[in-house]
Design a protein around this motif. Structure first.
Motif, PDB file in Angstrom:
ATOM      1  N   ILE A 111       0.820  -1.220  -0.048  1.00 41.58           N
ATOM      2  CA  ILE A 111       0.127   0.171   0.121  1.00 41.58           C
ATOM      3  C   ILE A 111       0.938   1.134   0.016  1.00 41.58           C
ATOM      4  N   ASP A 112       0.194   2.198  -0.592  1.00 41.72           N
ATOM      5  CA  ASP A 112       1.116   3.521  -0.646  1.00 41.72           C
ATOM      6  C   ASP A 112       0.109   4.608  -0.045  1.00 41.72           C
ATOM      7  N   LEU A 113       0.608   5.196   0.995  1.00 46.87           N
ATOM      8  CA  LEU A 113      -0.208   6.245   1.598  1.00 46.87           C
ATOM      9  C   LEU A 113       0.003   7.596   1.582  1.00 46.87           C
ATOM     10  N   THR A 114      -0.652   8.432   1.342  1.00 46.37           N
ATOM     11  CA  THR A 114      -0.412  10.033   1.049  1.00 46.37           C
ATOM     12  C   THR A 114       0.833  10.142   2.166  1.00 46.37           C
ATOM     13  N   LYS A 115       1.376  11.367   2.215  1.00 48.22           N
ATOM     14  CA  LYS A 115       2.277  11.794   2.948  1.00 48.22           C
ATOM     15  C   LYS A 115       1.555  12.084   4.384  1.00 48.22           C
ATOM     16  N   GLY A 116       0.628  12.659   4.255  1.00 50.95           N
ATOM     17  CA  GLY A 116      -0.335  12.797   5.447  1.00 50.95           C
ATOM     18  C   GLY A 116      -0.686  11.699   6.357  1.00 50.95           C
ATOM     19  N   ALA A 117      -1.000  10.737   5.598  1.00 49.94           N
ATOM     20  CA  ALA A 117      -1.561   9.352   6.250  1.00 49.94           C
ATOM     21  C   ALA A 117      -0.255   8.802   6.837  1.00 49.94           C
ATOM     22  N   PHE A 118       0.787   8.629   6.149  1.00 47.00           N
ATOM     23  CA  PHE A 118       1.980   8.048   6.667  1.00 47.00           C
ATOM     24  C   PHE A 118       2.527   8.690   7.840  1.00 47.00           C
ATOM     25  N   SER A 119       2.400  10.127   7.750  1.00 41.50           N
ATOM     26  CA  SER A 119       3.062  10.831   9.019  1.00 41.50           C
ATOM     27  C   SER A 119       2.280  10.538  10.288  1.00 41.50           C
ATOM     28  N   ARG A 120       1.250  10.102  10.179  1.00 41.21           N
ATOM     29  CA  ARG A 120       0.379   9.713  11.393  1.00 41.21           C
ATOM     30  C   ARG A 120       0.820   8.604  11.911  1.00 41.21           C
ATOM     31  N   ILE A 121       1.506   7.555  11.290  1.00 45.26           N
ATOM     32  CA  ILE A 121       2.009   6.288  11.879  1.00 45.26           C
ATOM     33  C   ILE A 121       3.587   6.121  12.032  1.00 45.26           C
ATOM     34  N   ALA A 122       4.118   6.978  11.295  1.00 46.03           N
ATOM     35  CA  ALA A 122       5.599   6.814  11.284  1.00 46.03           C
ATOM     36  C   ALA A 122       6.301   8.241  10.564  1.00 46.03           C
ATOM     37  N   ASP A 123       7.675   8.514  10.899  1.00 47.56           N
ATOM     38  CA  ASP A 123       8.359   9.591  10.446  1.00 47.56           C
ATOM     39  C   ASP A 123       8.389   9.389   8.848  1.00 47.56           C
ATOM     40  N   THR A 124       8.103  10.327   8.167  1.00 49.35           N
ATOM     41  CA  THR A 124       8.137  10.365   6.835  1.00 49.35           C
ATOM     42  C   THR A 124       9.492  10.045   6.314  1.00 49.35           C
ATOM     43  N   ASP A 125      10.695  10.477   7.041  1.00 45.89           N
ATOM     44  CA  ASP A 125      12.058  10.058   6.637  1.00 45.89           C
ATOM     45  C   ASP A 125      12.330   8.620   6.373  1.00 45.89           C
ATOM     46  N   ARG A 126      11.549   7.772   7.265  1.00 46.64           N
ATOM     47  CA  ARG A 126      11.776   6.436   7.117  1.00 46.64           C
ATOM     48  C   ARG A 126      11.356   5.822   5.693  1.00 46.64           C
ATOM     49  N   GLY A 127      10.414   6.691   5.176  1.00 48.45           N
ATOM     50  CA  GLY A 127       9.958   6.123   3.606  1.00 48.45           C
ATOM     51  C   GLY A 127       9.167   4.592   3.708  1.00 48.45           C
ATOM     52  N   LEU A 128       9.605   3.672   4.467  1.00 50.21           N
ATOM     53  CA  LEU A 128       8.947   2.561   4.373  1.00 50.21           C
ATOM     54  C   LEU A 128       8.683   2.166   5.992  1.00 50.21           C
ATOM     55  N   VAL A 129       7.533   1.491   6.008  1.00 51.29           N
ATOM     56  CA  VAL A 129       7.181   0.814   7.336  1.00 51.29           C
ATOM     57  C   VAL A 129       6.374  -0.321   7.353  1.00 51.29           C
ATOM     58  N   ALA A 130       6.897  -1.571   8.313  1.00 55.48           N
ATOM     59  CA  ALA A 130       6.118  -2.807   8.392  1.00 55.48           C
ATOM     60  C   ALA A 130       4.593  -2.302   8.915  1.00 55.48           C
ATOM     61  N   VAL A 131       3.683  -2.944   8.397  1.00 53.18           N
ATOM     62  CA  VAL A 131       2.518  -2.566   8.844  1.00 53.18           C
ATOM     63  C   VAL A 131       1.510  -3.721   8.685  1.00 53.18           C
ATOM     64  N   THR A 132       0.377  -3.850   9.361  1.00 51.92           N
ATOM     65  CA  THR A 132      -0.696  -4.747   9.159  1.00 51.92           C
ATOM     66  C   THR A 132      -1.629  -3.888   8.502  1.00 51.92           C
ATOM     67  N   LEU A 133      -2.503  -4.453   7.609  1.00 54.10           N
ATOM     68  CA  LEU A 133      -3.819  -3.824   7.130  1.00 54.10           C
ATOM     69  C   LEU A 133      -4.939  -4.539   7.282  1.00 54.10           C
ATOM     70  N   GLU A 134      -6.024  -3.802   7.706  1.00 52.67           N
ATOM     71  CA  GLU A 134      -7.243  -4.320   8.144  1.00 52.67           C
ATOM     72  C   GLU A 134      -8.465  -3.920   7.408  1.00 52.67           C
ATOM     73  N   VAL A 135      -8.973  -4.487   6.440  1.00 51.41           N
ATOM     74  CA  VAL A 135     -10.060  -3.964   5.712  1.00 51.41           C
ATOM     75  C   VAL A 135     -11.453  -3.769   6.452  1.00 51.41           C
ATOM     76  N   LEU A 136     -11.694  -2.603   6.555  1.00 54.13           N
ATOM     77  CA  LEU A 136     -13.055  -2.238   7.403  1.00 54.13           C
ATOM     78  C   LEU A 136     -14.241  -2.529   6.914  1.00 54.13           C
ATOM     79  N   ASP A 137     -15.205  -2.870   7.620  1.00 55.52           N
ATOM     80  CA  ASP A 137     -16.738  -3.080   7.137  1.00 55.52           C
ATOM     81  C   ASP A 137     -17.173  -1.825   6.410  1.00 55.52           C
ATOM     82  N   ASP A 138     -18.226  -2.215   5.493  1.00 53.19           N
ATOM     83  CA  ASP A 138     -18.513  -1.142   4.869  1.00 53.19           C
ATOM     84  C   ASP A 138     -19.754  -0.423   5.560  1.00 53.19           C
TER      85      ASP A 138
END
Length: 138
Positions: A111-138
């Protein structure tokens, strides 16, 4: 609210549709990350939308203007409009994003996050981060 089997079926259909579109139907039949407990996937996330990378209001694959500060993401597999919780496995920080673009182009990323979304979970200087994705209910 969709049950886990219904969400898996929806995700599996989306993956099959994308696979057919790019000629990989024999490779992707069932999502490798589907399991009996939930629709989660462990993978690597990146971000996009650095200054000068994408022109202002450039249309995403869904047709929406790109906004580097939006809580949005690009996915090769998930349908536009799908909401996904992305959690940094190093620090536990999460963000909920909506898929409105296609990518990432690097097959090592999910997944590619926008800069704003990525910055909520990690420092954008990292560039990459290990994540888990969870698809939410409709």
């Amino acid at each position: 609210m969709n049950s886990v089997p219904q969400r898996k079926k929806k995700l599996s259909r989306a993956l099959a549709t994308v696979a057919l579109a790019v000629g990989l139907a024999s490779v992707v039949a069932v999502p490798a990350h589907a399991n009996s407990s939930s629709d989660t996937q462990s993978c690597t996330a990146s971000w996009y939308g650095a200054p000068g990378e994408i022109p202002d209001n450039w249309p995403t694959a869904s047709g929406e203007p790109f906004d580097p500060e939006a809580m949005a993401a690009a996915s090769r597999e998930l349908p536009f409009g799908t909401e996904v919780r992305v959690t940094n496995t190093d620090n536990g920080e999460s963000v909920t994003v909506r898929v409105n673009d296609r990518g990432p182009t690097d097959t090592g990323r999910c997944i590619d996050l926008t800069k704003g979304a990525f910055s909520r979970i990690a420092d954008t200087d990292r560039g990459l981060v290990a994540v888990t994705l969870e698809v939410l209910d409709d």
